[in-house]
Design a protein around this motif. Structure first.
Motif, PDB file in Angstrom:
ATOM      1  N   MET A  46       0.865  -1.078  -0.153  1.00 15.51           N
ATOM      2  CA  MET A  46       0.032   0.005   0.103  1.00 15.51           C
ATOM      3  C   MET A  46       0.909   1.045   0.013  1.00 15.51           C
ATOM      4  O   MET A  46       1.899   1.416   0.389  1.00 15.51           O
ATOM      5  CB  MET A  46      -0.701  -0.227   1.341  1.00 15.51           C
ATOM      6  N   ASN A  47       0.408   2.454  -0.688  1.00 13.75           N
ATOM      7  CA  ASN A  47       0.984   3.501  -0.735  1.00 13.75           C
ATOM      8  C   ASN A  47       0.906   4.353   0.543  1.00 13.75           C
ATOM      9  O   ASN A  47       0.009   4.313   1.358  1.00 13.75           O
ATOM     10  CB  ASN A  47       0.648   4.331  -1.841  1.00 13.75           C
ATOM     11  N   THR A  48       2.072   5.061   0.811  1.00 15.60           N
ATOM     12  CA  THR A  48       1.979   5.852   2.028  1.00 15.60           C
ATOM     13  C   THR A  48       1.139   7.266   1.514  1.00 15.60           C
ATOM     14  O   THR A  48       1.241   7.863   0.325  1.00 15.60           O
ATOM     15  CB  THR A  48       3.418   6.355   2.498  1.00 15.60           C
ATOM     16  N   VAL A  49       0.368   7.720   2.505  1.00 17.70           N
ATOM     17  CA  VAL A  49      -0.598   9.018   2.048  1.00 17.70           C
ATOM     18  C   VAL A  49       0.256  10.319   2.602  1.00 17.70           C
ATOM     19  O   VAL A  49       0.697  10.274   3.631  1.00 17.70           O
ATOM     20  CB  VAL A  49      -1.909   8.881   2.677  1.00 17.70           C
ATOM     21  N   SER A  50       0.500  10.977   1.795  1.00 19.98           N
ATOM     22  CA  SER A  50       1.460  12.085   1.950  1.00 19.98           C
ATOM     23  C   SER A  50       0.702  13.171   3.049  1.00 19.98           C
ATOM     24  O   SER A  50      -0.692  13.202   3.404  1.00 19.98           O
ATOM     25  CB  SER A  50       1.716  13.030   0.624  1.00 19.98           C
ATOM     26  N   LYS A  51       1.277  14.056   3.605  1.00 19.71           N
ATOM     27  CA  LYS A  51       1.015  15.197   4.496  1.00 19.71           C
ATOM     28  C   LYS A  51      -0.028  15.828   4.039  1.00 19.71           C
ATOM     29  O   LYS A  51      -1.130  16.463   4.626  1.00 19.71           O
ATOM     30  CB  LYS A  51       2.240  15.992   4.870  1.00 19.71           C
ATOM     31  N   SER A  52       0.006  16.253   2.580  1.00 20.66           N
ATOM     32  CA  SER A  52      -0.824  17.267   2.030  1.00 20.66           C
ATOM     33  C   SER A  52      -2.154  16.673   1.652  1.00 20.66           C
ATOM     34  O   SER A  52      -3.328  17.258   1.837  1.00 20.66           O
ATOM     35  CB  SER A  52      -0.366  17.750   0.619  1.00 20.66           C
ATOM     36  N   ILE A  53      -2.058  15.156   1.504  1.00 19.72           N
ATOM     37  CA  ILE A  53      -3.440  14.735   1.429  1.00 19.72           C
ATOM     38  C   ILE A  53      -4.324  14.599   2.885  1.00 19.72           C
ATOM     39  O   ILE A  53      -5.414  14.763   2.708  1.00 19.72           O
ATOM     40  CB  ILE A  53      -3.318  13.311   0.807  1.00 19.72           C
ATOM     41  N   ARG A  54      -3.471  14.257   3.757  1.00 14.16           N
ATOM     42  CA  ARG A  54      -3.900  14.195   5.243  1.00 14.16           C
ATOM     43  C   ARG A  54      -4.548  15.588   5.362  1.00 14.16           C
ATOM     44  O   ARG A  54      -5.677  15.776   6.206  1.00 14.16           O
ATOM     45  CB  ARG A  54      -2.988  13.696   6.098  1.00 14.16           C
ATOM     46  N   ALA A  55      -3.869  16.611   5.001  1.00 15.77           N
ATOM     47  CA  ALA A  55      -4.423  18.154   5.357  1.00 15.77           C
ATOM     48  C   ALA A  55      -5.584  18.274   4.588  1.00 15.77           C
ATOM     49  O   ALA A  55      -6.479  18.817   5.168  1.00 15.77           O
ATOM     50  CB  ALA A  55      -3.282  18.932   4.954  1.00 15.77           C
ATOM     51  N   VAL A  56      -5.795  17.887   3.299  1.00 12.83           N
ATOM     52  CA  VAL A  56      -6.998  18.063   2.826  1.00 12.83           C
ATOM     53  C   VAL A  56      -8.232  17.366   3.419  1.00 12.83           C
ATOM     54  O   VAL A  56      -9.323  17.509   3.706  1.00 12.83           O
ATOM     55  CB  VAL A  56      -6.906  17.568   1.140  1.00 12.83           C
ATOM     56  N   ASN A  57      -7.992  16.050   3.842  1.00 12.78           N
ATOM     57  CA  ASN A  57      -8.809  15.042   4.674  1.00 12.78           C
ATOM     58  C   ASN A  57      -9.371  16.066   5.774  1.00 12.78           C
ATOM     59  O   ASN A  57     -10.536  15.930   6.007  1.00 12.78           O
ATOM     60  CB  ASN A  57      -8.284  14.089   5.106  1.00 12.78           C
ATOM     61  N   TYR A  58      -8.442  16.498   6.712  1.00 16.05           N
ATOM     62  CA  TYR A  58      -8.547  17.185   7.802  1.00 16.05           C
ATOM     63  C   TYR A  58      -9.535  18.408   7.476  1.00 16.05           C
ATOM     64  O   TYR A  58     -10.384  18.751   8.231  1.00 16.05           O
ATOM     65  CB  TYR A  58      -7.159  17.704   8.393  1.00 16.05           C
ATOM     66  N   LEU A  59      -9.039  19.138   6.550  1.00 14.33           N
ATOM     67  CA  LEU A  59      -9.986  20.481   6.407  1.00 14.33           C
ATOM     68  C   LEU A  59     -11.210  20.011   6.029  1.00 14.33           C
ATOM     69  O   LEU A  59     -12.249  20.644   6.471  1.00 14.33           O
ATOM     70  CB  LEU A  59      -9.319  21.117   5.024  1.00 14.33           C
ATOM     71  N   ILE A  60     -11.617  19.058   4.991  1.00 13.23           N
ATOM     72  CA  ILE A  60     -12.878  18.757   4.693  1.00 13.23           C
ATOM     73  C   ILE A  60     -13.752  18.220   5.731  1.00 13.23           C
ATOM     74  O   ILE A  60     -14.890  18.597   6.150  1.00 13.23           O
ATOM     75  CB  ILE A  60     -12.874  17.630   3.559  1.00 13.23           C
ATOM     76  N   ASP A  61     -13.166  17.214   6.622  1.00  8.67           N
ATOM     77  CA  ASP A  61     -13.746  16.638   8.011  1.00  8.67           C
ATOM     78  C   ASP A  61     -14.155  17.641   8.878  1.00  8.67           C
ATOM     79  O   ASP A  61     -14.881  17.809   9.399  1.00  8.67           O
ATOM     80  CB  ASP A  61     -12.936  15.455   8.586  1.00  8.67           C
ATOM     81  N   SER A  62     -13.166  18.670   9.202  1.00  4.51           N
ATOM     82  CA  SER A  62     -13.433  19.778  10.168  1.00  4.51           C
ATOM     83  C   SER A  62     -14.367  20.689   9.377  1.00  4.51           C
ATOM     84  O   SER A  62     -15.121  21.038  10.609  1.00  4.51           O
ATOM     85  CB  SER A  62     -11.898  20.840  10.168  1.00  4.51           C
ATOM     86  N   LEU A  63     -14.619  20.766   8.326  1.00  2.19           N
ATOM     87  CA  LEU A  63     -15.743  21.763   8.103  1.00  2.19           C
ATOM     88  C   LEU A  63     -17.182  20.901   8.267  1.00  2.19           C
ATOM     89  O   LEU A  63     -17.967  21.525   8.805  1.00  2.19           O
ATOM     90  CB  LEU A  63     -15.754  21.941   6.444  1.00  2.19           C
ATOM     91  N   PHE A  64     -17.144  19.791   8.065  1.00  2.00           N
ATOM     92  CA  PHE A  64     -18.458  19.000   8.308  1.00  2.00           C
ATOM     93  C   PHE A  64     -18.604  18.800  10.033  1.00  2.00           C
ATOM     94  O   PHE A  64     -19.835  19.023  10.372  1.00  2.00           O
ATOM     95  CB  PHE A  64     -18.336  17.465   7.950  1.00  2.00           C
ATOM     96  N   ILE A  65     -17.415  18.693  10.710  1.00  2.00           N
ATOM     97  CA  ILE A  65     -17.844  18.819  12.225  1.00  2.00           C
ATOM     98  C   ILE A  65     -17.856  20.038  12.717  1.00  2.00           C
ATOM     99  O   ILE A  65     -19.020  20.069  13.571  1.00  2.00           O
ATOM    100  CB  ILE A  65     -16.412  18.206  12.643  1.00  2.00           C
TER     101      ILE A  65
END
Length: 118
Positions: free
Chosen positions: A1-20
């Motif tokens: 499996m590929n390692t997920v970059s910090k930038s992708i994790r940041a996008v996840n965080y921003l999107i999920d933070s908006l929903f929360i």
């Protein structure tokens, strides 16, 4: 499996933070006398636990095509996801990304990782 970059994790965080944040604002109108932190923390743990237990993905992870897995690549159980969700509340968790690798403390301590969905 590929390692997920910090930038992708940041996008996840921003999107999920908006929903929360939206869910917290709505709930704050319904239950106005509740501590804002307790409300935010409860919604956050509920959000991550439900989405990651049942689908392996939050809306942010779905957009970036990433999924939560155990270190061996298997699907984590509900208890492991709950632990991961609670560990996100640690205010030092964000620093593990800034000064560490692509895994946060909630990944390391819960025995999970984020990977690209196959």
């Amino acid at each position: 499996m590929n390692t997920v970059s910090k930038s992708i994790r940041a996008v996840n965080y921003l999107i999920d933070s908006l929903f929360i944040a939206i869910a917290t604002a709505i709930c704050n109108e319904v239950v106005p006398d509740t501590s804002k932190y307790i409300l935010f923390a409860s919604i956050s743990v509920f959000y991550y636990t439900c989405f990651e237990t049942f689908t392996g993905q939050t809306p942010g992870k779905r957009i970036t095509n990433t999924v939560v897995a155990c270190r061996d690549g298997s699907k984590p159980g509900a208890f492991r996801i709950l632990i991961r969700s609670v560990l996100r509340l640690n205010p030092l968790d964000v620093f593990s990304y800034l000064f560490g690798n692509e895994m946060g403390t909630h990944d390391v301590l819960s025995g999970t990782r984020l990977q690209v969905k196959e």
